[in-house]
Scaffold this motif. Structure first.
Motif, PDB file in Angstrom:
ATOM      1  N   VAL A 349       0.858  -1.176   0.000  1.00  0.00           N
ATOM      2  CA  VAL A 349       0.000   0.000   0.000  1.00  0.00           C
ATOM      3  C   VAL A 349       0.900   1.234   0.000  1.00  0.00           C
ATOM      4  O   VAL A 349       2.097   1.161   0.310  1.00  0.00           O
ATOM      5  CB  VAL A 349      -0.943   0.028   1.223  1.00  0.00           C
ATOM      6  N   PHE A 350       0.327   2.366  -0.355  1.00  0.00           N
ATOM      7  CA  PHE A 350       1.031   3.642  -0.246  1.00  0.00           C
ATOM      8  C   PHE A 350       0.544   4.346   1.019  1.00  0.00           C
ATOM      9  O   PHE A 350      -0.667   4.610   1.158  1.00  0.00           O
ATOM     10  CB  PHE A 350       0.770   4.514  -1.479  1.00  0.00           C
ATOM     11  N   ARG A 351       1.488   4.629   1.899  1.00  0.00           N
ATOM     12  CA  ARG A 351       1.173   5.361   3.123  1.00  0.00           C
ATOM     13  C   ARG A 351       1.629   6.807   2.948  1.00  0.00           C
ATOM     14  O   ARG A 351       2.703   7.073   2.408  1.00  0.00           O
ATOM     15  CB  ARG A 351       1.867   4.715   4.316  1.00  0.00           C
ATOM     16  N   VAL A 352       0.805   7.727   3.411  1.00  0.00           N
ATOM     17  CA  VAL A 352       1.134   9.150   3.292  1.00  0.00           C
ATOM     18  C   VAL A 352       1.978   9.551   4.491  1.00  0.00           C
ATOM     19  O   VAL A 352       1.531   9.445   5.646  1.00  0.00           O
ATOM     20  CB  VAL A 352      -0.140  10.006   3.210  1.00  0.00           C
ATOM     21  N   GLU A 353       3.233  10.001   4.215  1.00  0.00           N
ATOM     22  CA  GLU A 353       4.154  10.476   5.249  1.00  0.00           C
ATOM     23  C   GLU A 353       4.735  11.814   4.813  1.00  0.00           C
ATOM     24  O   GLU A 353       5.425  11.890   3.776  1.00  0.00           O
ATOM     25  CB  GLU A 353       5.288   9.465   5.487  1.00  0.00           C
ATOM     26  N   ARG A 356       4.110  12.897   1.309  1.00  0.00           N
ATOM     27  CA  ARG A 356       4.706  12.081   0.261  1.00  0.00           C
ATOM     28  C   ARG A 356       4.201  10.639   0.369  1.00  0.00           C
ATOM     29  O   ARG A 356       3.851  10.180   1.461  1.00  0.00           O
ATOM     30  CB  ARG A 356       6.230  12.114   0.331  1.00  0.00           C
ATOM     31  N   ALA A 357       4.154   9.949  -0.772  1.00  0.00           N
ATOM     32  CA  ALA A 357       3.705   8.565  -0.822  1.00  0.00           C
ATOM     33  C   ALA A 357       4.872   7.635  -0.553  1.00  0.00           C
ATOM     34  O   ALA A 357       5.918   7.734  -1.217  1.00  0.00           O
ATOM     35  CB  ALA A 357       3.087   8.258  -2.177  1.00  0.00           C
ATOM     36  N   ARG A 358       4.688   6.741   0.441  1.00  0.00           N
ATOM     37  CA  ARG A 358       5.711   5.765   0.776  1.00  0.00           C
ATOM     38  C   ARG A 358       5.124   4.368   0.610  1.00  0.00           C
ATOM     39  O   ARG A 358       4.094   4.038   1.198  1.00  0.00           O
ATOM     40  CB  ARG A 358       6.179   5.954   2.219  1.00  0.00           C
ATOM     41  N   ARG A 359       5.783   3.561  -0.229  1.00  0.00           N
ATOM     42  CA  ARG A 359       5.284   2.201  -0.468  1.00  0.00           C
ATOM     43  C   ARG A 359       5.639   1.310   0.723  1.00  0.00           C
ATOM     44  O   ARG A 359       6.811   1.251   1.134  1.00  0.00           O
ATOM     45  CB  ARG A 359       5.869   1.632  -1.741  1.00  0.00           C
ATOM     46  N   VAL A 360       4.633   0.633   1.251  1.00  0.00           N
ATOM     47  CA  VAL A 360       4.818  -0.211   2.432  1.00  0.00           C
ATOM     48  C   VAL A 360       4.316  -1.612   2.105  1.00  0.00           C
ATOM     49  O   VAL A 360       3.137  -1.778   1.733  1.00  0.00           O
ATOM     50  CB  VAL A 360       4.058   0.357   3.645  1.00  0.00           C
ATOM     51  N   PRO A 361       5.114  -2.651   2.221  1.00  0.00           N
ATOM     52  CA  PRO A 361       4.608  -4.026   2.013  1.00  0.00           C
ATOM     53  C   PRO A 361       3.715  -4.438   3.180  1.00  0.00           C
ATOM     54  O   PRO A 361       4.000  -4.124   4.341  1.00  0.00           O
ATOM     55  CB  PRO A 361       5.881  -4.867   1.958  1.00  0.00           C
ATOM     56  N   VAL A 362       2.636  -5.133   2.869  1.00  0.00           N
ATOM     57  CA  VAL A 362       1.682  -5.573   3.884  1.00  0.00           C
ATOM     58  C   VAL A 362       1.337  -7.033   3.654  1.00  0.00           C
ATOM     59  O   VAL A 362       1.545  -7.581   2.563  1.00  0.00           O
ATOM     60  CB  VAL A 362       0.388  -4.721   3.863  1.00  0.00           C
ATOM     61  N   THR A 363       0.796  -7.632   4.698  1.00  0.00           N
ATOM     62  CA  THR A 363       0.313  -9.019   4.620  1.00  0.00           C
ATOM     63  C   THR A 363      -1.194  -9.009   4.831  1.00  0.00           C
ATOM     64  O   THR A 363      -1.661  -8.846   5.963  1.00  0.00           O
ATOM     65  CB  THR A 363       0.986  -9.906   5.672  1.00  0.00           C
ATOM     66  N   PRO A 364      -2.001  -9.146   3.762  1.00  0.00           N
ATOM     67  CA  PRO A 364      -3.459  -9.133   3.933  1.00  0.00           C
ATOM     68  C   PRO A 364      -3.971 -10.464   4.463  1.00  0.00           C
ATOM     69  O   PRO A 364      -3.335 -11.509   4.302  1.00  0.00           O
ATOM     70  CB  PRO A 364      -3.978  -8.857   2.522  1.00  0.00           C
ATOM     71  N   GLY A 365      -5.127 -10.396   5.115  1.00  0.00           N
ATOM     72  CA  GLY A 365      -5.772 -11.603   5.627  1.00  0.00           C
ATOM     73  C   GLY A 365      -7.092 -11.857   4.908  1.00  0.00           C
ATOM     74  O   GLY A 365      -7.144 -11.942   3.677  1.00  0.00           O
ATOM     75  N   ARG A 366      -8.152 -11.932   5.670  1.00  0.00           N
ATOM     76  CA  ARG A 366      -9.473 -12.200   5.096  1.00  0.00           C
ATOM     77  C   ARG A 366     -10.018 -10.952   4.402  1.00  0.00           C
ATOM     78  O   ARG A 366      -9.676  -9.823   4.770  1.00  0.00           O
ATOM     79  CB  ARG A 366     -10.449 -12.650   6.191  1.00  0.00           C
ATOM     80  N   PRO A 388      -4.724   3.963  -5.871  1.00  0.00           N
ATOM     81  CA  PRO A 388      -3.519   4.624  -6.387  1.00  0.00           C
ATOM     82  C   PRO A 388      -3.420   4.463  -7.898  1.00  0.00           C
ATOM     83  O   PRO A 388      -3.540   3.368  -8.436  1.00  0.00           O
ATOM     84  CB  PRO A 388      -2.377   3.908  -5.666  1.00  0.00           C
ATOM     85  N   GLY A 389      -3.168   5.592  -8.583  1.00  0.00           N
ATOM     86  CA  GLY A 389      -3.060   5.554 -10.034  1.00  0.00           C
ATOM     87  C   GLY A 389      -1.618   5.439 -10.495  1.00  0.00           C
ATOM     88  O   GLY A 389      -0.694   5.220  -9.696  1.00  0.00           O
ATOM     89  N   GLU A 390      -1.407   5.594 -11.804  1.00  0.00           N
ATOM     90  CA  GLU A 390      -0.066   5.455 -12.371  1.00  0.00           C
ATOM     91  C   GLU A 390       0.875   6.569 -11.914  1.00  0.00           C
ATOM     92  O   GLU A 390       2.095   6.397 -11.903  1.00  0.00           O
ATOM     93  CB  GLU A 390      -0.156   5.445 -13.899  1.00  0.00           C
ATOM     94  N   ARG A 391       0.349   7.734 -11.535  1.00  0.00           N
ATOM     95  CA  ARG A 391       1.184   8.873 -11.144  1.00  0.00           C
ATOM     96  C   ARG A 391       1.706   8.731  -9.725  1.00  0.00           C
ATOM     97  O   ARG A 391       2.622   9.449  -9.330  1.00  0.00           O
ATOM     98  CB  ARG A 391       0.390  10.170 -11.284  1.00  0.00           C
ATOM     99  N   VAL A 392       1.099   7.834  -8.956  1.00  0.00           N
ATOM    100  CA  VAL A 392       1.529   7.649  -7.576  1.00  0.00           C
ATOM    101  C   VAL A 392       2.685   6.653  -7.558  1.00  0.00           C
ATOM    102  O   VAL A 392       2.555   5.525  -8.045  1.00  0.00           O
ATOM    103  CB  VAL A 392       0.374   7.150  -6.688  1.00  0.00           C
ATOM    104  N   ALA A 393       3.819   7.076  -7.009  1.00  0.00           N
ATOM    105  CA  ALA A 393       5.015   6.227  -6.920  1.00  0.00           C
ATOM    106  C   ALA A 393       5.730   6.550  -5.617  1.00  0.00           C
ATOM    107  O   ALA A 393       5.373   7.471  -4.881  1.00  0.00           O
ATOM    108  CB  ALA A 393       5.918   6.440  -8.127  1.00  0.00           C
ATOM    109  N   GLU A 394       6.767   5.785  -5.357  1.00  0.00           N
ATOM    110  CA  GLU A 394       7.542   5.972  -4.130  1.00  0.00           C
ATOM    111  C   GLU A 394       8.130   7.385  -4.080  1.00  0.00           C
ATOM    112  O   GLU A 394       8.820   7.828  -5.007  1.00  0.00           O
ATOM    113  CB  GLU A 394       8.651   4.921  -4.059  1.00  0.00           C
ATOM    114  N   GLY A 395       7.839   8.122  -2.995  1.00  0.00           N
ATOM    115  CA  GLY A 395       8.387   9.454  -2.770  1.00  0.00           C
ATOM    116  C   GLY A 395       7.681  10.574  -3.467  1.00  0.00           C
ATOM    117  O   GLY A 395       8.057  11.743  -3.299  1.00  0.00           O
ATOM    118  N   VAL A 396       6.660  10.301  -4.255  1.00  0.00           N
ATOM    119  CA  VAL A 396       5.939  11.354  -4.969  1.00  0.00           C
ATOM    120  C   VAL A 396       5.147  12.193  -3.967  1.00  0.00           C
ATOM    121  O   VAL A 396       4.534  11.662  -3.039  1.00  0.00           O
ATOM    122  CB  VAL A 396       5.013  10.743  -6.037  1.00  0.00           C
TER     123      VAL A 396
END
Length: 402
Positions: A349-353, A356-366, A388-396
């Motif tokens: 997911v992209f987390r807002v920090e 800026r957008a920061r890509r964060v790996p997650v483990t989904p469940g149900r 998130p669209g194509e314009r959203v990337a790491e650090g944008v």
């Protein structure tokens, strides 16, 4: 004031740097507008929702036991019946109407039968007279025999004549009865006119209700000839109402007998409780509205004991929305399913920090509808980007839309 050469060079250098900074600031990319949601810890329900139809567990088709003439069925759909109550009446099939030639032949046959009856009655009177004469002769010979005026052989001969005349009289009486029956038969043929009969002379057979229940379908209402086995009414008890839900096979394997079901969309404001009774072992193929073949499995759901579907106005063939509660918990970390995406072979997911957008790996469940359980990667309260669209990337740089 006259500037020295080195001062002029410094001034113009600073001016050029300022202009370059302004140009860089003016030409930098604008923040990407995004929609966001927060990771929350809330009650979570993993469920399967599908449309279903109510049906009766057992129905009874009441048909005609023998061929005959059906009287008008007065019961209507929705009427309540008691076990043993007459449902409809069945008469013997009417004889066909006679054409002019057949009627003339029937009239001639009646006249001939009446003539044979008259001849039989005349013959009976003759034999009765001869029988009386034979009995009188026997009595006279018996008196003479007692006085020894005639022989025993003569007496036996008169007795034989008497017995023979009695038998002849009995045969003549039987002939009269036979002729009378022939007359009645001929009259019955003539009595048929356009297939109509006298109800008093033709008692009807009453077909009775096998159960106490409700009339679901009336296949035949009007009177007329019916064949053996023809269906007239369909009966059922609304107390045996159940629900059939055709689930996708991939969802049906997650359902178990005894699982709780939440019933909505039936027309009332409150949800009804149900329980899974049976998952049928055989599936079938159904073409969806998009033209895709889907493998479906029928799942049978019973209403909870405290629910009276008949009192609520439900009947057979009514639509309901069934939600199968596969799993539920009170405090579950969850986020919108639309925030998840695949990157480098894992979910993220992209987390807002700091805008800026920061890509964060997650483990989904149900997953349940529009939300997904998160096992690790984010914390409650984190602001994440949805869709998130194509314009959203790491650090944008991003701008949160209200």
């Amino acid at each position: 004031m006259t500037l020295r050469p080195w001062q002029r060079r410094l001034f113009w250098s600073l001016a050029a740097l300022a202009i370059l900074a302004l140009l860089a600031w003016a030409l930098r990319p604008a923040p990407v507008p995004v929609s966001v949601a927060r990771v929350t810890a809330a009650p979570f329900v993993d469920s399967v929702i599908e449309e279903g139809r109510t049906r009766l567990r057992d129905t009874w088709n009441v048909s005609v036991p023998i061929a005959g003439y059906l009287q008008r069925v007065l019961l209507e759909v929705g009427d309540e019946v008691e076990q043993g109550q007459p449902l409809f009446l069945l008469e013997p099939s009417p004889a066909p109407a006679l054409d002019p030639r057949s009627r003339q032949q029937a009239e001639d046959a009646l006249q001939a039968a009446e003539a044979r009856l008259a001849a039989a009655r005349a013959n009976l009177e003759t034999t009765r007279a001869e029988r009386r004469f034979a009995e009188a002769e026997f009595e006279r010979y018996r008196t003479l025999h007692q006085r020894n005026l005639v022989s025993t052989a003569d007496l036996d001969q008169r007795r034989s004549q008497r017995d023979r005349q009695r038998a002849i009289e009995s045969a003549a009486a039987a002939s009269v009865e036979a002729a009378r029956f022939e007359v009645e038969s001929a009259r019955a043929v003539l009595a048929v006119a356009s297939g109509q009969r006298d109800d008093a002379e033709h008692p009807a057979l009453a077909v009775r209700a096998p159960i106490s229940g409700t009339v679901l379908t009336r296949y035949r209402c009007c009177e007329g000839s019916v064949a053996a086995g023809e269906r007239i009414l369909e009966l059922g008890s609304l107390a045996d109402l159940e629900i059939q839900v055709d689930l996708l096979s991939m969802d049906a394997v997650r359902v178990r007998p005894g699982m709780a079901v939440r019933l909505t969309g039936w027309g009332g404001e409150e949800a009804l409780a149900g329980v899974v009774r049976r998952i049928e072992p055989a599936g079938f193929t159904r073409v969806s509205a998009l033209g895709v073949d889907e493998q479906r499995v029928p799942v049978i759901v019973d209403f909870a004991e405290e629910v009276d579907p008949a009192a609520l106005g439900l009947g057979s063939g009514f639509r309901v929305d069934a939600e199968f509660l596969v799993w539920e918990a009170d405090e579950v970390l969850q986020l919108p399913t639309s925030a998840l995406f695949r990157a480098d072979g894992e979910w993220a997911v992209f987390r807002v920090e700091e805008a800026r957008a920061r890509r964060v790996p997650v483990t989904p469940g149900r997953r349940s509808g529009l939300v997904t359980q998160v096992l690790e990667g984010v914390d409650a309260g984190d602001l994440i980007i949805t869709h998130p669209g194509e314009r959203v990337a790491e650090g944008v740089r991003v701008r949160v839309d209200d």
